[in-house]
Scaffold this active site. Structure first.
Site, PDB file in Angstrom:
ATOM      1  N   HIS B 489      62.072  43.250  57.216  1.00  0.00           N
ATOM      2  CA  HIS B 489      62.905  42.644  56.158  1.00  0.00           C
ATOM      3  C   HIS B 489      63.279  43.621  55.062  1.00  0.00           C
ATOM      4  CE1 HIS B 489      64.887  39.466  54.080  1.00  0.00           C
ATOM      5  NE2 HIS B 489      64.276  38.500  54.715  1.00  0.00           N
ATOM      6  N   ASP B 493      68.027  41.488  57.073  1.00  0.00           N
ATOM      7  CA  ASP B 493      67.868  40.168  56.463  1.00  0.00           C
ATOM      8  C   ASP B 493      67.865  39.092  57.539  1.00  0.00           C
ATOM      9  OD1 ASP B 493      69.877  40.989  53.554  1.00  0.00           O
ATOM     10  OD2 ASP B 493      67.708  41.149  53.934  1.00  0.00           O
TER      11      ASP B 493
END
Lengths: 324, 516
Positions: B489, B493
């Site tokens: 992350h 995303d």
């Protein structure tokens, strides 16, 4: 190309040289009528006759002495020690006459003294020794110890053609166990040059003769664990290929010196000293020697097995050095 | 008045058995003092008193099993002692750890054979916990971590080598922001100051290794003006190896300037600042164990797994894919592939192909993180995790994007075969840009795999089986699979990940028959 055993390759080299050069002849115990204790000179008596294939009395000193005399008279003798262990009886001839003749009198002694060395065959203390270190300290001698059939052939040819005394150590364990395709015709391997048997990057093993194969086996096993081992086959012990030794030491920074001669006073010390002198700034770990313990070669099979380095013991050393 | 209840030791645990009371009715108890011991399905534990006072009532005797939340005892206010014998000398509070039985520092009291940490026998005044000098059995003293193979970004952790249980306060962690290596747990021996002013003859071998390392390391350090103190050492005795310093130099040129006193706020790069990890003893003296040294591949896997977790922000997303079409195509073309090209056509080549197409569409999944930059990889080198008897290995199909389905199937077969027979070359297990793993082969519904550094995503394939699903408002039986994507992350995303997975799902569900 022909698929030859290590022993075949030695025989073929001598045969071809004897065919090429009438000055070349062989002498030793049982080399003629019997064809050699290990059959290395099988067929030679029939092919070349008694004049060039001489069965001698059991006297290594006489064998080498006669060879020296013949060489001084212009011949090219190949003197066999039935087991290299008995070369100790010819020590004086080799060290005080053969080795110093050119220096002392300007007269070269182009002899080859060859014989089966090494253990792993349940030969016991008197049929399993590796005598190279006694002679490495003798200026004037050359010592070769091939590990492969191609090198066996090439080094024998080079040894016979060499104008000075060459001690040719053929490892009996390899006689019929190692086979490879050898190029046809003349094969010349230079004396004094090592060979990278396996390129690598994490650490190096410097070895020769039967232990070379142990090193390669251990290197393959290490590769499966992600350790990339470079293996250098010395091929010649005197003179050592200093450049090759220092190059591999500088490349990996971690070196194992592996030999079958016993540890103390063995060739390993000389090699480690060379590395310490010449490659110190490149070392990332102490140089490691792997050699059998300081005892006569045992006869009892479990003891001999314990005595000799093997792929497992080398593997352990590899891992420890890699982790250093 | 305080009820003492049977606690719930784990989510799935519904009951517990009282095994021992450390206090008798009428005894004074201090809050947090060990009061009783229980045994549950998962763990045995010592339970501390929830309040101070007098133990007025024991309702559940040892050997009795009760549901969680059952009141097992009652603690009354100190003054309300009812005909209790005068309390013995109050126990000094011991460090109580109710749950995991692992021992914290101070060595455990050998008199207590259970899994509980230090506890005092009920009536006796307790001496302070034994001095932490209790020698640990000679565990593998220095299992020095191995420097990672070149493909990985940073050297591995040093598992804190064994020392007497008292670990001194870890030295403050101040990695230079530039340092590429993750900070490792401190070596327990007070690390030598690496101050060359002390005469070498006075130093121990460990200290010499830590301060002077080896000739080549000193030379490289001198050439590049590197202070060995600033470099993480993964070699024996915690020394800096050649690989360590080379990696350090790589990291130094990658990110900006040198040792800041204050670490830059969560540098995005491979720097993963780890808090000092307290030493937790893996076993206690007297415990029956068999200690087997890890194989190198095991060590490397262990190091890499924790390293990866420290480097990446792991998030997993799970997608359900209808594999019926792939199944159908497999059946249809399997024999032809076998006969024409001697290639086994499994599900994997289809998945690899769909993944490659998705990577082309959403390229951030095929990248790496370098400092504060994203390195988009132009080539797709597909790693395929293989579980072998001796460990986990990830052979790589290089330039997978150039291969058609047949080419992929061939490469997959070949690599798997050579992995099993140990015939892979070193460069065939390096340099991957994306990895596919197959937890489903052992039956798992889906996994949450760990990212293979320095990649930023890994796709796990769950077991493929027939399930009832809804199609057009009716129940149909379809070949289904859960595909799970773990992604980093920091740069990927959720939307990227889900777009990617949507692409993979579509690619598989609508697999183009012309590709076969």
């Amino acid at each position: 190309m022909a698929l030859l055993t290590y022993l075949d390759a030695i025989r073929l080299a001598m045969l071809e040289e004897m065919q090429r050069d009438p000055r070349v002849f062989v002498l030793g115990q049982d080399v003629g009528a019997y064809g050699g204790a290990f059959r290395v000179t099988a067929g030679f008596l029939e092919t070349f006759g008694e004049g060039r294939v001489i069965d001698t009395p059991i006297s290594e000193s006489a064998i080498v002495g006669a060879a020296i005399g013949a060489a001084l008279m212009g011949m090219r003798p190949i003197a066999e020690m039935q087991f290299i262990d008995f070369i100790s009886l010819a020590f004086d001839q080799l060290v005080n006459y053969a080795a110093k003749s050119r220096y002392r009198w300007g007269a070269g002694v182009p002899i080859v003294v060859r014989g089966p060395c090494g253990g792993g065959v349940h030969g016991g203390p008197y049929h399993s020794q590796n005598p190279e270190s006694y002679f490495m300290n003798v200026p004037g001698l050359k010592i070769v110890a091939p590990a492969t059939p191609t090198d066996a052939k090439g080094l024998m040819t080079s040894a016979i053609r060499d104008p000075d005394p060459v001690l040719y150590l053929e490892h009996k364990f390899l006689y019929r166990r190692v086979k490879e395709d050898v190029p046809d015709g003349e094969v010349l391997v230079p004396i004094g040059k090592a060979r990278i048997a396996r390129p690598g990057s994490h650490l190096s093993i410097v070895s020769y003769a039967a232990m070379l194969h142990v090193a390669l086996e251990a290197a393959e096993a290490a590769a499966a664990e992600g350790i990339d081992v470079e293996v250098l086959d010395l091929r010649t012990l005197l003179p050592l290929d200093e450049e090759a030794i220092l190059t591999t030491a500088a490349k990996t920074g971690k070196v194992i010196v592996l030999h079958e001669a016993t540890r103390t006073g063995g060739p390993g010390g000389e090699i480690v000293a060379l590395i310490a002198e010449g490659a110190f700034e490149s070392l990332d770990a102490p140089v490691v020697r792997l050699a059998p313990p300081d005892t006569p070669v045992p006869y009892a099979p479990p003891l001999e097995e314990y005595f000799l380095p093997n792929a497992q013991s080398v593997g352990k050393a590899i891992r420890a050095l890699y982790d250093y | 008045m305080t009820d003492v209840i049977m606690p719930q030791m784990g989510e799935s645990i519904a009951e517990g058995t009282v095994t021992k009371w450390m206090k008798a009715v009428g005894d004074t108890v201090e809050r947090d003092e060990p009061l009783f011991e229980i045994s549950t399905d998962k763990v045995d534990a010592e339970i501390p008193a929830p309040a101070s006072g007098i133990l007025t009532e024991i309702r559940v005797q040892p050997g009795t099993t009760v549901s969680i939340n059952t009141v097992v005892a009652v603690i009354g206010a100190a003054a309300a002692a009812s005909a209790a014998p005068p309390a013995p000398a109050p126990q000094p509070p011991s460090p109580v750890v109710p749950a995991p039985p692992a021992a914290a520092p101070p060595a455990p009291n050998p008199a207590v054979p259970t899994a509980a940490p230090v506890s005092a026998p009920a009536a006796a005044p307790v001496a302070p916990p034994p001095a932490p000098a209790a020698p640990r059995p000679p565990a593998p003293a220095t299992l020095p971590a191995r420097p990672t193979p070149p493909a990985l970004a940073a050297p591995a952790l040093v598992p804190a080598p064994v020392a007497p249980a008292a670990v001194p306060a870890p030295p403050p962690i101040a990695p230079p922001a530039a340092q590429a290596a993750p900070v490792v747990p401190p070596p327990p021996a007070p690390p030598a100051a690496r101050d060359d002013a002390r005469p070498q003859a006075d130093m121990s071998v460990d200290e010499l290794r830590q301060t002077r390392s080896s000739p080549v390391v000193r030379r490289i350090a001198a050439e590049h003006n590197v202070d060995l103190n600033a470099v993480t050492g993964t070699g024996i005795s915690g020394r800096v190896t050649k690989q360590d310093i080379l990696t350090h130099l790589e990291g130094r040129t990658a990110s900006a300037p040198p040792a800041a006193d204050v670490p830059a706020p969560a540098a995005l790069g491979a720097t993963a600042v780890a808090p000092a990890v307290p030493v937790v003893a893996p076993y206690r003296p007297g415990e029956r164990v068999e200690i087997i040294p890890m194989s190198p591949i095991r060590k490397r896997t262990a190091e890499h797994m924790v390293l990866s977790k420290r480097i990446s922000a792991h998030v997993s997303t799970v997608w359900e894919v209808d594999m019926t079409r792939v199944d159908h195509l497999r059946q249809k073309y399997r024999q032809a592939y076998q006969e024409r090209s001697n290639v086994k056509l499994t599900y994997l080549p289809f998945i690899v192909k769909a993944t490659i197409d998705a990577l082309k569409a959403i390229p951030v999944l095929n990248s790496s993180v370098e400092g504060e930059s994203i390195v988009f990889k132009k080539d797709i080198h597909m790693g395929l995790a293989v579980a072998l008897d001796w460990g986990l290995i990830v052979p790589v199909v290089r330039n997978a994007e150039e291969k058609n389905l047949l080419g992929i199937a061939k490469a997959v077969n070949d690599l798997a075969e050579r992995a099993r027979t140990k015939k892979l070359k070193v460069d065939e297990v390096q340099g991957g840009t994306f990895t596919i793993t197959n937890p489903g082969v052992f039956g798992s519904l889906f996994g949450t795999p760990i990212i293979n550094q320095p990649q930023v995503a890994i796709l796990g394939i769950g077991t493929i089986e027939k399930r009832p699903v809804v199609r057009d408002d009716a129940i149909a039986i379809r070949s289904m699979a859960y595909l799970s994507l773990t992604f980093d992350h920091r740069i990927v995303d959720g939307s990227d990940a889900d777009r990617f997975m949507a692409h993979v799902k579509k690619g598989l569900q609508e697999f183009d028959e012309n590709a076969l």
